[in-house]
Each structure stands twice: as structure tokens, then as C-alpha cells.
Design a protein around this motif. Sequence first.
Motif, mmCIF file in Angstrom:
data_model
loop_
_atom_site.group_PDB
_atom_site.id
_atom_site.type_symbol
_atom_site.label_atom_id
_atom_site.label_comp_id
_atom_site.label_asym_id
_atom_site.label_seq_id
_atom_site.Cartn_x
_atom_site.Cartn_y
_atom_site.Cartn_z
ATOM 1 N N THR A 21 -2.205 44.007 28.402
ATOM 2 C CA THR A 21 -2.395 45.388 27.975
ATOM 3 C C THR A 21 -2.685 46.254 29.194
ATOM 4 O OG1 THR A 21 -4.755 45.013 27.566
ATOM 5 C CG2 THR A 21 -3.262 44.762 25.697
ATOM 6 N N LEU A 22 -2.239 47.486 29.133
ATOM 7 C CA LEU A 22 -2.434 48.440 30.221
ATOM 8 C C LEU A 22 -3.138 49.672 29.679
ATOM 9 C CD1 LEU A 22 1.162 48.255 31.777
ATOM 10 C CD2 LEU A 22 -0.850 46.953 32.471
ATOM 11 N N LYS A 23 -4.173 50.124 30.391
ATOM 12 C CA LYS A 23 -4.963 51.256 29.932
ATOM 13 C C LYS A 23 -4.802 52.462 30.846
ATOM 14 C CE LYS A 23 -8.480 48.375 27.726
ATOM 15 N NZ LYS A 23 -9.925 48.046 27.626
ATOM 16 N N GLU A 24 -4.985 53.653 30.285
ATOM 17 C CA GLU A 24 -4.849 54.868 31.070
ATOM 18 C C GLU A 24 -5.994 54.975 32.078
ATOM 19 O OE1 GLU A 24 -4.774 58.044 28.261
ATOM 20 O OE2 GLU A 24 -6.902 57.884 27.765
ATOM 21 N N GLY A 25 -5.679 55.578 33.220
ATOM 22 C CA GLY A 25 -6.673 55.745 34.268
ATOM 23 C C GLY A 25 -6.930 54.506 35.087
ATOM 24 N N GLU A 26 -6.051 53.489 34.959
ATOM 25 C CA GLU A 26 -6.261 52.231 35.670
ATOM 26 C C GLU A 26 -5.002 51.798 36.419
ATOM 27 O OE1 GLU A 26 -9.659 50.231 32.765
ATOM 28 O OE2 GLU A 26 -7.648 49.369 32.821
ATOM 29 N N VAL A 27 -5.235 51.135 37.563
ATOM 30 C CA VAL A 27 -4.160 50.522 38.336
ATOM 31 C C VAL A 27 -4.162 49.019 38.062
ATOM 32 C CG1 VAL A 27 -3.231 50.050 40.642
ATOM 33 C CG2 VAL A 27 -4.366 52.244 40.178
ATOM 34 N N THR A 28 -3.051 48.512 37.550
ATOM 35 C CA THR A 28 -2.893 47.075 37.331
ATOM 36 C C THR A 28 -1.876 46.546 38.332
ATOM 37 O OG1 THR A 28 -3.397 47.245 34.971
ATOM 38 C CG2 THR A 28 -2.211 45.270 35.702
ATOM 39 N N ALA A 29 -2.268 45.527 39.076
ATOM 40 C CA ALA A 29 -1.393 44.944 40.095
ATOM 41 C C ALA A 29 -0.860 43.600 39.629
ATOM 42 C CB ALA A 29 -2.148 44.781 41.409
ATOM 43 N N LEU A 30 0.452 43.421 39.761
ATOM 44 C CA LEU A 30 1.097 42.139 39.488
ATOM 45 C C LEU A 30 1.385 41.451 40.813
ATOM 46 C CD1 LEU A 30 3.762 43.142 36.786
ATOM 47 C CD2 LEU A 30 1.624 41.921 36.385
ATOM 48 N N MET A 84 -3.622 45.072 49.484
ATOM 49 C CA MET A 84 -3.527 46.234 48.601
ATOM 50 C C MET A 84 -4.267 46.024 47.280
ATOM 51 S SD MET A 84 -1.886 48.312 50.501
ATOM 52 C CE MET A 84 -2.551 47.471 51.951
ATOM 53 N N LEU A 85 -4.705 44.799 47.024
ATOM 54 C CA LEU A 85 -5.326 44.500 45.740
ATOM 55 C C LEU A 85 -6.697 45.146 45.576
ATOM 56 C CD1 LEU A 85 -4.347 40.741 45.280
ATOM 57 C CD2 LEU A 85 -3.156 42.800 44.487
ATOM 58 N N VAL A 86 -7.317 45.538 46.676
ATOM 59 C CA VAL A 86 -8.626 46.209 46.585
ATOM 60 C C VAL A 86 -8.500 47.567 45.890
ATOM 61 C CG1 VAL A 86 -9.555 45.054 48.622
ATOM 62 C CG2 VAL A 86 -8.381 47.240 48.887
ATOM 63 N N PHE A 87 -7.280 48.089 45.805
ATOM 64 C CA PHE A 87 -7.068 49.391 45.170
ATOM 65 C C PHE A 87 -6.796 49.263 43.666
ATOM 66 C CE2 PHE A 87 -5.868 49.843 49.631
ATOM 67 C CZ PHE A 87 -6.571 50.989 50.002
ATOM 68 N N ALA A 88 -6.727 48.042 43.164
ATOM 69 C CA ALA A 88 -6.396 47.808 41.754
ATOM 70 C C ALA A 88 -7.651 47.619 40.914
ATOM 71 C CB ALA A 88 -5.499 46.585 41.629
ATOM 72 N N ASP A 89 -7.576 48.076 39.663
ATOM 73 C CA ASP A 89 -8.653 47.833 38.694
ATOM 74 C C ASP A 89 -8.500 46.454 38.066
ATOM 75 O OD1 ASP A 89 -9.995 50.588 38.517
ATOM 76 O OD2 ASP A 89 -7.885 51.083 38.185
ATOM 77 N N HIS A 90 -7.254 46.028 37.896
ATOM 78 C CA HIS A 90 -6.962 44.723 37.318
ATOM 79 C C HIS A 90 -5.908 44.023 38.171
ATOM 80 C CE1 HIS A 90 -9.188 45.636 33.640
ATOM 81 N NE2 HIS A 90 -8.601 46.815 33.667
ATOM 82 N N ILE A 91 -6.068 42.732 38.354
ATOM 83 C CA ILE A 91 -5.108 41.934 39.124
ATOM 84 C C ILE A 91 -4.564 40.844 38.208
ATOM 85 C CG2 ILE A 91 -4.766 40.450 41.135
ATOM 86 C CD1 ILE A 91 -7.255 41.858 42.358
ATOM 87 N N ILE A 92 -3.248 40.856 38.028
ATOM 88 C CA ILE A 92 -2.581 39.866 37.193
ATOM 89 C C ILE A 92 -1.778 38.954 38.112
ATOM 90 C CG2 ILE A 92 -0.999 39.466 35.275
ATOM 91 C CD1 ILE A 92 -3.436 41.066 34.451
ATOM 92 N N LYS A 93 -2.164 37.680 38.174
ATOM 93 C CA LYS A 93 -1.430 36.723 39.000
ATOM 94 C C LYS A 93 -0.419 35.980 38.131
ATOM 95 C CE LYS A 93 -4.998 36.097 42.514
ATOM 96 N NZ LYS A 93 -5.826 35.126 43.282
ATOM 97 N N MET A 94 0.839 35.972 38.606
ATOM 98 C CA MET A 94 1.902 35.320 37.858
ATOM 99 C C MET A 94 2.449 34.120 38.620
ATOM 100 S SD MET A 94 4.016 38.428 36.064
ATOM 101 C CE MET A 94 4.894 37.211 35.061
#
Length: 228
Positions: free
Chosen positions: A29-38, A208-218
Motif C-alpha cells: 500500500t502507498l500513502k499520500e505524503g510519503e516516499v516509498t523506495a523499491l 538514497m534510502l535515507v530519503f524514503a519513509d518506507h523501503i521495500i526490498k524485492m
Amino acid sequence: MTVFTINEVRKTFINGEVKEEILKGVHLTLKEGEVTALVGPSGSGKSTLLTIAAGLQSSSGGQVIFEGNNITNMNQEQVRKIRATKFGFVFQFAYLVPFLTVEEQLMHMLDVSETTLNKREQKKEIDKILKLVEMDHRKKAYPSSLSGGEKQRVAIARAIIHKPKVLFADEPTASLDSKRSKDMMTLIRHLTKSLNLTTLMVTHDEEMLVFADHIIKMNDGRISQSTV
């Protein structure tokens, strides 16, 4: 507020008799106001997931729910309209039109998004966005005179000029040096927060992951780890 729900999405490519499953039932899920990194190794499925979420290619199964609507059930014209009006895109390269000035690049994007603003209102909005990305002093410049970092700032301005809900960023810093990469991610994070965007980013650069609110590792078509 949840803007995107990606539910059990699968993607299979068939080449002759060979079947390759790129995505194997991904849910997030992705929420407004957030950066999600894949993040993940090459071939893990992260760019495929981003392009399916953005409506740039179809899935082989599952659902992509945007603002309560199932994109996977829409026809091509319906998806095109969502991309043009609700989504913004930033890629590894800026892909600016060489014969258009910075100002004209943004004017063209407003035309594509079928804006209801008149020309005077468009110019006012362009000035506002260019000031936001610190490129207002270069609005009459052509791409050939811009640095790599400046081109990416223009690309970001073009991606948000029509006030999208979602920003998709596929390796946005890959062509930049370390300092410019950090400047770019600082800008993307600031815009995500100040404009209440939902940002989904693919990156190989773990700095660059320090700028993300959520980190998704695939890995191998699945989510192997999700961290906040």
C-alpha cells in the motif's frame, strides 16, 4: 490516507515455450505524503512493479487500486487519462524536448494533461513551479545549455506542473553524481511532503534510502522485506 493498493499482482512473460514469472503475487500500500523506495537486485521485478502501478503495462493477475478504482479493469483510454491527469513521471534521464525552452516544456505538459487553465494562468503556475525547483532563472533556456542536475530539476517540474496525486520515479538519480543525487532526493522528498504527493521510487543507490519513509526490498519477484 492510502492512495494505492497493489494486491497480489503478478506478471508473466512468455517467450516461445519459455514462461518467466517476473512478479509472484506482490502486495503493498502507498500513502499520500510519503516516499516509498523499491530496492533489489537487477531482475527482482521492481521496475516492472512500478510500470504496472503506473498503468504503463498490464499485469497478468491481481489488482491495482487507485483512489478506490481498479485500474486493471479499465480500458486503455481510461488509464491514459489517469496517467495524464493524476500521475507524474521522472526517469533516469530527463527526456526533455530539445527544441523547447524550459518554460515551453512545462506548457506542453499542461496541454497533455488537458488543463482548464488559460494561458495567463498557465504561465503563472509555471513560474510558481520553476521557483519551487529553483529553476525560475532558466525558464528561457534550452536543454542543451542545462547541466545534468538542472535537466532533472526541469523534469521534476514537468512531472508536477499538472498537480498529480502520484509521482513515479524510476532511478531518478542514476545519471547524477553523489552531490547532485542528494540534492535531487532532497527536492523530491520536500515536494512529496509539501504537495502531499504519493511517491514511488525505484533505486539501486542505497545512499538514497535515507530519503524514503518506507523501503521495500524485492528479490525474485517477491517482497523480501518491508521497513519503515
